[in-house]
Design a protein around this motif. Sequence first.
Motif, PDB file in Angstrom:
ATOM      1  N   ALA A 111     -22.139 -12.179 -41.161  1.00  0.00           N
ATOM      2  CA  ALA A 111     -22.352 -13.588 -40.946  1.00  0.00           C
ATOM      3  C   ALA A 111     -21.182 -14.261 -40.330  1.00  0.00           C
ATOM      4  O   ALA A 111     -21.223 -15.117 -39.233  1.00  0.00           O
ATOM      5  CB  ALA A 111     -23.097 -14.509 -42.194  1.00  0.00           C
ATOM      6  N   TRP A 112     -20.161 -13.778 -40.853  1.00  0.00           N
ATOM      7  CA  TRP A 112     -18.919 -14.671 -40.601  1.00  0.00           C
ATOM      8  C   TRP A 112     -18.320 -14.033 -39.051  1.00  0.00           C
ATOM      9  O   TRP A 112     -18.222 -14.665 -38.146  1.00  0.00           O
ATOM     10  CB  TRP A 112     -17.649 -14.235 -41.548  1.00  0.00           C
ATOM     11  N   ILE A 113     -18.725 -12.901 -38.859  1.00  0.00           N
ATOM     12  CA  ILE A 113     -18.552 -12.185 -37.376  1.00  0.00           C
ATOM     13  C   ILE A 113     -19.398 -12.967 -36.429  1.00  0.00           C
ATOM     14  O   ILE A 113     -18.925 -13.232 -35.374  1.00  0.00           O
ATOM     15  CB  ILE A 113     -18.434 -10.929 -37.564  1.00  0.00           C
ATOM     16  N   GLY A 114     -20.752 -12.964 -36.975  1.00  0.00           N
ATOM     17  CA  GLY A 114     -21.419 -13.304 -36.153  1.00  0.00           C
ATOM     18  C   GLY A 114     -21.488 -14.900 -35.663  1.00  0.00           C
ATOM     19  O   GLY A 114     -21.708 -15.177 -34.274  1.00  0.00           O
ATOM     20  N   MET A 115     -20.970 -15.793 -36.415  1.00  0.00           N
ATOM     21  CA  MET A 115     -20.725 -17.089 -36.200  1.00  0.00           C
ATOM     22  C   MET A 115     -19.457 -17.103 -35.094  1.00  0.00           C
ATOM     23  O   MET A 115     -19.530 -17.920 -34.165  1.00  0.00           O
ATOM     24  CB  MET A 115     -20.357 -17.995 -37.251  1.00  0.00           C
ATOM     25  N   GLN A 116     -18.536 -16.276 -35.381  1.00  0.00           N
ATOM     26  CA  GLN A 116     -17.440 -16.286 -34.190  1.00  0.00           C
ATOM     27  C   GLN A 116     -17.849 -15.660 -32.929  1.00  0.00           C
ATOM     28  O   GLN A 116     -17.333 -16.047 -32.092  1.00  0.00           O
ATOM     29  CB  GLN A 116     -16.230 -15.138 -34.908  1.00  0.00           C
ATOM     30  N   LEU A 117     -18.804 -14.814 -32.919  1.00  0.00           N
ATOM     31  CA  LEU A 117     -19.435 -14.169 -31.715  1.00  0.00           C
ATOM     32  C   LEU A 117     -20.022 -15.201 -31.030  1.00  0.00           C
ATOM     33  O   LEU A 117     -20.010 -15.631 -29.928  1.00  0.00           O
ATOM     34  CB  LEU A 117     -20.307 -13.153 -31.969  1.00  0.00           C
ATOM     35  N   LEU A 118     -20.775 -16.381 -31.640  1.00  0.00           N
ATOM     36  CA  LEU A 118     -21.565 -17.378 -31.086  1.00  0.00           C
ATOM     37  C   LEU A 118     -20.352 -18.190 -30.477  1.00  0.00           C
ATOM     38  O   LEU A 118     -21.037 -18.811 -29.252  1.00  0.00           O
ATOM     39  CB  LEU A 118     -21.983 -18.318 -32.492  1.00  0.00           C
ATOM     40  N   MET A 119     -19.345 -18.398 -30.884  1.00  0.00           N
ATOM     41  CA  MET A 119     -18.492 -19.255 -30.320  1.00  0.00           C
ATOM     42  C   MET A 119     -17.782 -18.817 -28.865  1.00  0.00           C
ATOM     43  O   MET A 119     -17.691 -19.279 -28.194  1.00  0.00           O
ATOM     44  CB  MET A 119     -17.339 -19.632 -31.017  1.00  0.00           C
ATOM     45  N   ARG A 120     -17.948 -17.356 -28.754  1.00  0.00           N
ATOM     46  CA  ARG A 120     -17.640 -16.624 -27.525  1.00  0.00           C
ATOM     47  C   ARG A 120     -18.608 -16.578 -26.591  1.00  0.00           C
ATOM     48  O   ARG A 120     -18.201 -16.428 -25.298  1.00  0.00           O
ATOM     49  CB  ARG A 120     -17.016 -15.449 -27.922  1.00  0.00           C
ATOM     50  N   ARG A 121     -19.944 -16.433 -26.974  1.00  0.00           N
ATOM     51  CA  ARG A 121     -20.926 -16.218 -26.114  1.00  0.00           C
ATOM     52  C   ARG A 121     -21.783 -17.089 -25.741  1.00  0.00           C
ATOM     53  O   ARG A 121     -22.832 -17.250 -26.794  1.00  0.00           O
ATOM     54  CB  ARG A 121     -21.686 -14.768 -26.543  1.00  0.00           C
ATOM     55  N   PRO A 122     -21.781 -18.146 -24.697  1.00  0.00           N
ATOM     56  CA  PRO A 122     -22.865 -19.184 -24.518  1.00  0.00           C
ATOM     57  C   PRO A 122     -24.197 -18.837 -24.686  1.00  0.00           C
ATOM     58  O   PRO A 122     -25.127 -19.499 -24.729  1.00  0.00           O
ATOM     59  CB  PRO A 122     -22.159 -19.849 -23.357  1.00  0.00           C
TER      60      PRO A 122
END
Length: 217
Positions: A111-122
């Motif tokens: 979940a932590w990794i997924g939220m960071q990916l969210l920030m990078r991929r509009p």
Amino acid sequence: MPEVIFPGPEGRLEGRYHPQKEKDAPIAIVLHPHPQFGGTMNNKVVYNLHYAFYNMGFTVLRFNFRGVGRSQGEYDQGVGELSDAASALDYLQSMNNNSKHCWVAGFSFGAWIGMQLLMRRPEITGFISVSPPANMYDFSFLAPCPSSGLIINGSSDRVAPPADTTALVGKLHEQKGITITHNEVEGADHFFQDRHMDTLMTDVTDYVKRRLTENTR
């Protein structure tokens, strides 16, 4: 369930890829819990999330982070794992260019990794964050959080205490233009054992289906 091997930043990554017949089906990736505490793509929550998305018409990919199963490389404190997730999303998108919706789901460390990916991929239009370990990891990078999503945790979680999750949700609620939905499953622990798994999957399915009909971010 086709096994796939695709290129990651540190060598091959092992995954399970489940395509739909429709060429423009929405896509989702599912991220597993901590590699150093037995987390793999076959974790029960991850497996069930995968099939929940597939049964809603998504083309789905789940995979092992570096150093897990047949994935090459070794654990990298979350930095490399975020790169792995980005590579997995690249791979999924390369085979599904017509997809209008892109979701990321993660459990615990995932979940932590997924939220960071969210920030990078509009292009990510929605997220599911199960048992996010807000007590262990800094989530302050979510400023602002770029898309709406569901954060779900158990009221009896001793790994990631509910108070920390509630505080995280409180911070995200202050942001404009997105909606963070928060469900707390009564009596569930970190891993949603037994009947709590059914509740988790029902909540996730109801949320995603509602979002798909609304067509909002």
